[in-house]
Design a protein around this motif. Structure first.
Motif, PDB file in Angstrom:
ATOM      1  N   THR A 106       0.796  -1.228   0.000  1.00 37.13           N
ATOM      2  CA  THR A 106       0.000   0.000   0.000  1.00 37.13           C
ATOM      3  C   THR A 106       0.829   1.280   0.000  1.00 37.13           C
ATOM      4  OG1 THR A 106      -0.144  -0.051   2.432  1.00 37.13           O
ATOM      5  CG2 THR A 106      -1.920  -1.122   1.183  1.00 37.13           C
ATOM      6  N   LEU A 107       2.101   1.196   0.357  1.00 38.84           N
ATOM      7  CA  LEU A 107       2.913   2.403   0.525  1.00 38.84           C
ATOM      8  C   LEU A 107       2.894   3.293  -0.717  1.00 38.84           C
ATOM      9  CD1 LEU A 107       4.951   3.902   2.416  1.00 38.84           C
ATOM     10  CD2 LEU A 107       6.754   2.680   1.189  1.00 38.84           C
ATOM     11  N   GLY A 108       3.226   2.727  -1.871  1.00 33.55           N
ATOM     12  CA  GLY A 108       3.296   3.524  -3.091  1.00 33.55           C
ATOM     13  C   GLY A 108       1.943   4.070  -3.500  1.00 33.55           C
ATOM     14  N   ALA A 109       0.905   3.254  -3.349  1.00 31.13           N
ATOM     15  CA  ALA A 109      -0.432   3.698  -3.745  1.00 31.13           C
ATOM     16  C   ALA A 109      -0.897   4.884  -2.912  1.00 31.13           C
ATOM     17  CB  ALA A 109      -1.417   2.532  -3.616  1.00 31.13           C
ATOM     18  N   VAL A 110      -0.598   4.850  -1.621  1.00 35.37           N
ATOM     19  CA  VAL A 110      -1.080   5.907  -0.722  1.00 35.37           C
ATOM     20  C   VAL A 110      -0.239   7.173  -0.839  1.00 35.37           C
ATOM     21  CG1 VAL A 110      -1.415   6.549   1.702  1.00 35.37           C
ATOM     22  CG2 VAL A 110      -2.114   4.286   0.893  1.00 35.37           C
ATOM     23  N   TYR A 111       1.094   7.012  -0.859  1.00 36.12           N
ATOM     24  CA  TYR A 111       1.964   8.188  -0.764  1.00 36.12           C
ATOM     25  C   TYR A 111       2.440   8.718  -2.119  1.00 36.12           C
ATOM     26  CZ  TYR A 111       1.988   7.365   4.220  1.00 36.12           C
ATOM     27  OH  TYR A 111       1.594   7.205   5.527  1.00 36.12           O
ATOM     28  N   ALA A 112       2.424   7.878  -3.154  1.00 37.14           N
ATOM     29  CA  ALA A 112       2.828   8.354  -4.478  1.00 37.14           C
ATOM     30  C   ALA A 112       1.632   8.632  -5.375  1.00 37.14           C
ATOM     31  CB  ALA A 112       3.747   7.326  -5.152  1.00 37.14           C
ATOM     32  N   ARG A 113       0.578   7.825  -5.221  1.00 42.54           N
ATOM     33  CA  ARG A 113      -0.606   8.007  -6.068  1.00 42.54           C
ATOM     34  C   ARG A 113      -1.748   8.692  -5.315  1.00 42.54           C
ATOM     35  NH1 ARG A 113      -2.142   2.485  -8.900  1.00 42.54           N
ATOM     36  NH2 ARG A 113      -3.273   3.891 -10.271  1.00 42.54           N
ATOM     37  N   PHE A 114      -1.538   8.941  -4.020  1.00 40.54           N
ATOM     38  CA  PHE A 114      -2.535   9.630  -3.186  1.00 40.54           C
ATOM     39  C   PHE A 114      -3.876   8.891  -3.184  1.00 40.54           C
ATOM     40  CE2 PHE A 114       0.357  12.841  -5.017  1.00 40.54           C
ATOM     41  CZ  PHE A 114       1.021  13.184  -3.861  1.00 40.54           C
ATOM     42  N   ARG A 156       2.970  -6.244  -5.334  1.00 43.22           N
ATOM     43  CA  ARG A 156       3.263  -4.819  -5.156  1.00 43.22           C
ATOM     44  C   ARG A 156       3.322  -4.104  -6.507  1.00 43.22           C
ATOM     45  NH1 ARG A 156       8.874  -2.887  -2.484  1.00 43.22           N
ATOM     46  NH2 ARG A 156       9.609  -3.891  -4.393  1.00 43.22           N
ATOM     47  N   ALA A 157       3.964  -4.722  -7.497  1.00 38.29           N
ATOM     48  CA  ALA A 157       4.017  -4.108  -8.831  1.00 38.29           C
ATOM     49  C   ALA A 157       2.624  -3.984  -9.431  1.00 38.29           C
ATOM     50  CB  ALA A 157       4.927  -4.933  -9.740  1.00 38.29           C
ATOM     51  N   LEU A 158       1.768  -4.974  -9.195  1.00 35.88           N
ATOM     52  CA  LEU A 158       0.414  -4.940  -9.741  1.00 35.88           C
ATOM     53  C   LEU A 158      -0.448  -3.862  -9.083  1.00 35.88           C
ATOM     54  CD1 LEU A 158      -0.273  -8.774 -10.033  1.00 35.88           C
ATOM     55  CD2 LEU A 158       0.019  -7.166 -11.926  1.00 35.88           C
ATOM     56  N   MET A 159      -0.045  -3.392  -7.906  1.00 32.52           N
ATOM     57  CA  MET A 159      -0.780  -2.295  -7.267  1.00 32.52           C
ATOM     58  C   MET A 159      -0.791  -1.045  -8.129  1.00 32.52           C
ATOM     59  SD  MET A 159      -2.254  -2.884  -4.251  1.00 32.52           S
ATOM     60  CE  MET A 159      -2.318  -1.272  -3.445  1.00 32.52           C
ATOM     61  N   LEU A 160       0.193  -0.907  -9.004  1.00 32.32           N
ATOM     62  CA  LEU A 160       0.246   0.248  -9.912  1.00 32.32           C
ATOM     63  C   LEU A 160      -0.751   0.133 -11.057  1.00 32.32           C
ATOM     64  CD1 LEU A 160       4.128   0.626 -10.258  1.00 32.32           C
ATOM     65  CD2 LEU A 160       2.587   2.146  -8.997  1.00 32.32           C
ATOM     66  N   GLU A 161      -1.407  -1.033 -11.171  1.00 32.52           N
ATOM     67  CA  GLU A 161      -2.283  -1.323 -12.308  1.00 32.52           C
ATOM     68  C   GLU A 161      -1.540  -1.047 -13.619  1.00 32.52           C
ATOM     69  OE1 GLU A 161      -5.604   1.196 -11.088  1.00 32.52           O
ATOM     70  OE2 GLU A 161      -6.648  -0.597 -10.354  1.00 32.52           O
ATOM     71  N   PRO A 162      -0.372  -1.678 -13.790  1.00 32.53           N
ATOM     72  CA  PRO A 162       0.512  -1.335 -14.904  1.00 32.53           C
ATOM     73  C   PRO A 162      -0.020  -1.808 -16.256  1.00 32.53           C
ATOM     74  CG  PRO A 162       1.336  -3.260 -13.759  1.00 32.53           C
ATOM     75  CD  PRO A 162       0.179  -2.763 -12.953  1.00 32.53           C
ATOM     76  N   GLU A 163       0.344  -1.067 -17.282  1.00 31.93           N
ATOM     77  CA  GLU A 163       0.036  -1.487 -18.650  1.00 31.93           C
ATOM     78  C   GLU A 163       0.980  -2.585 -19.104  1.00 31.93           C
ATOM     79  OE1 GLU A 163      -0.632   1.578 -21.569  1.00 31.93           O
ATOM     80  OE2 GLU A 163      -1.246   2.998 -20.030  1.00 31.93           O
ATOM     81  N   VAL A 164       2.193  -2.596 -18.549  1.00 34.18           N
ATOM     82  CA  VAL A 164       3.166  -3.634 -18.887  1.00 34.18           C
ATOM     83  C   VAL A 164       3.918  -4.013 -17.618  1.00 34.18           C
ATOM     84  CG1 VAL A 164       4.926  -1.927 -19.559  1.00 34.18           C
ATOM     85  CG2 VAL A 164       5.083  -4.283 -20.415  1.00 34.18           C
ATOM     86  N   MET A 165       4.208  -5.314 -17.493  1.00 26.66           N
ATOM     87  CA  MET A 165       5.002  -5.816 -16.373  1.00 26.66           C
ATOM     88  C   MET A 165       6.370  -6.238 -16.883  1.00 26.66           C
ATOM     89  SD  MET A 165       3.624  -5.983 -13.206  1.00 26.66           S
ATOM     90  CE  MET A 165       4.141  -7.491 -12.385  1.00 26.66           C
ATOM     91  N   LEU A 166       7.412  -5.811 -16.174  1.00 26.95           N
ATOM     92  CA  LEU A 166       8.791  -6.123 -16.524  1.00 26.95           C
ATOM     93  C   LEU A 166       9.377  -7.009 -15.426  1.00 26.95           C
ATOM     94  CD1 LEU A 166       9.856  -2.474 -17.449  1.00 26.95           C
ATOM     95  CD2 LEU A 166       8.963  -4.227 -19.011  1.00 26.95           C
ATOM     96  N   PHE A 167       9.938  -8.140 -15.819  1.00 30.59           N
ATOM     97  CA  PHE A 167      10.511  -9.093 -14.862  1.00 30.59           C
ATOM     98  C   PHE A 167      11.986  -9.296 -15.201  1.00 30.59           C
ATOM     99  CE2 PHE A 167       6.023 -10.114 -15.143  1.00 30.59           C
ATOM    100  CZ  PHE A 167       5.650 -10.444 -13.848  1.00 30.59           C
ATOM    101  N   ASP A 168      12.857  -9.015 -14.236  1.00 26.90           N
ATOM    102  CA  ASP A 168      14.300  -9.181 -14.446  1.00 26.90           C
ATOM    103  C   ASP A 168      14.783 -10.413 -13.676  1.00 26.90           C
ATOM    104  OD1 ASP A 168      16.944  -8.899 -15.087  1.00 26.90           O
ATOM    105  OD2 ASP A 168      17.274  -7.075 -13.927  1.00 26.90           O
TER     106      ASP A 168
END
Length: 250
Positions: A106-114, A156-168
């Motif tokens: 939740t950290l990024g969603a709350v503090y970066a995406r408000f 956590r990456a999916l919390m961004l609802e990304p258009e593309v997922m990158l896996f290294d």
């Protein structure tokens, strides 16, 4: 330059150097919405460098790179726009050790995406159920297995609802018995239509999931083909040797 509407990632003539070392050589690729691309090749071939350029973690010196409609031009604005639309999963998880699993999500969603906290928590619970980690919600990363930590990183990456997922190389730091639990989650994402670029040595995953297998060596694309063609009828000597080594190892 703008990306065609149906491409979520487009590279045109991308070159990168580390000092005198030419790490990427005239790389041109396109990933359409919903497609799955696997990058493979020997160690040091440029795979991880390429995927890190796509997410803006590495700068490149020549060429064009467009991600989800944003051209990476070296500005913070373009970098921020790309990272809001491209989820990244690393080899070594990169979780915050002092935060619980739920807080990591939740950290990024709350503090970066408000995003309102209650909404972020609700979505996080849903994603943890999706990666089969509901029982680990309030644990800390140090209390989890490697496979569990990587599944948290995916959620956590999916919390961004990304258009593309990158896996290294998402499974390379895992014990063999934990690899399948991460690959199972990635295969479920693929079946759901998630656009994906995956750097991996797991050729079974490439055969099953990829729309396109891209073989790299010495910073350049040597061969790019659908999995059946790549594994059964490689056209270059370097790809044939690579596939031969894989077959011998298994």
């Amino acid at each position: 330059m703008s990306a065609p509407r149906d491409l979520v990632v487009e590279l045109s003539g991308v070159n990168k150097w580390y000092g005198q070392h030419h790490a990427l050589r005239d790389v041109s690729l396109g990933l359409a919405a919903g497609e799955k691309m696997v990058l493979c090749g020997p160690s040091g071939s440029g795979k991880s460098t390429l995927i890190r350029c796509i997410n803006g973690l590495e700068a490149f010196q020549q060429g064009d790179l467009v991600v989800c409609g944003t051209r990476l031009d070296g500005t913070q604005e373009s970098l921020g726009a790309v990272r809001r639309k491209a989820g990244m999963v690393f080899q070594n998880f990169n979780l915050f050790p002092h935060l619980t699993v739920l807080e990591n999500l939740t950290l990024g969603a709350v503090y970066a995406r408000f995003e309102p906290e209650h909404r972020a928590v609700e979505r996080a619970h849903g994603l943890l159920a999706r990666v089969q980690l509901t029982s680990q919600t309030f644990k800390f990363p140090g209390q989890l297995s490697g496979g569990q930590r990587q599944r948290v990183a995916i959620a956590r990456a999916l919390m961004l609802e990304p258009e593309v997922m990158l896996f290294d190389e998402p499974t390379s730091a895992l014990d063999p018995e934990m690899v399948h639990e991460v690959l199972d989650v990635m295969e479920e994402l693929a079946r759901g239509g998630q656009s994906m670029i995956v750097v991996t040595h797991e050729m079974g995953f490439a055969r099953t999931v990829a729309d396109l297998v891209v073989f790299m060596d010495q910073g350049e694309i040597v061969e790019a083909a659908p999995p059946q063609s790549f594994f059964e009828n490689p056209t270059t000597a370097r790809a044939k040797a690579f596939i031969g080594q894989i077959s011998h190892a298994t």
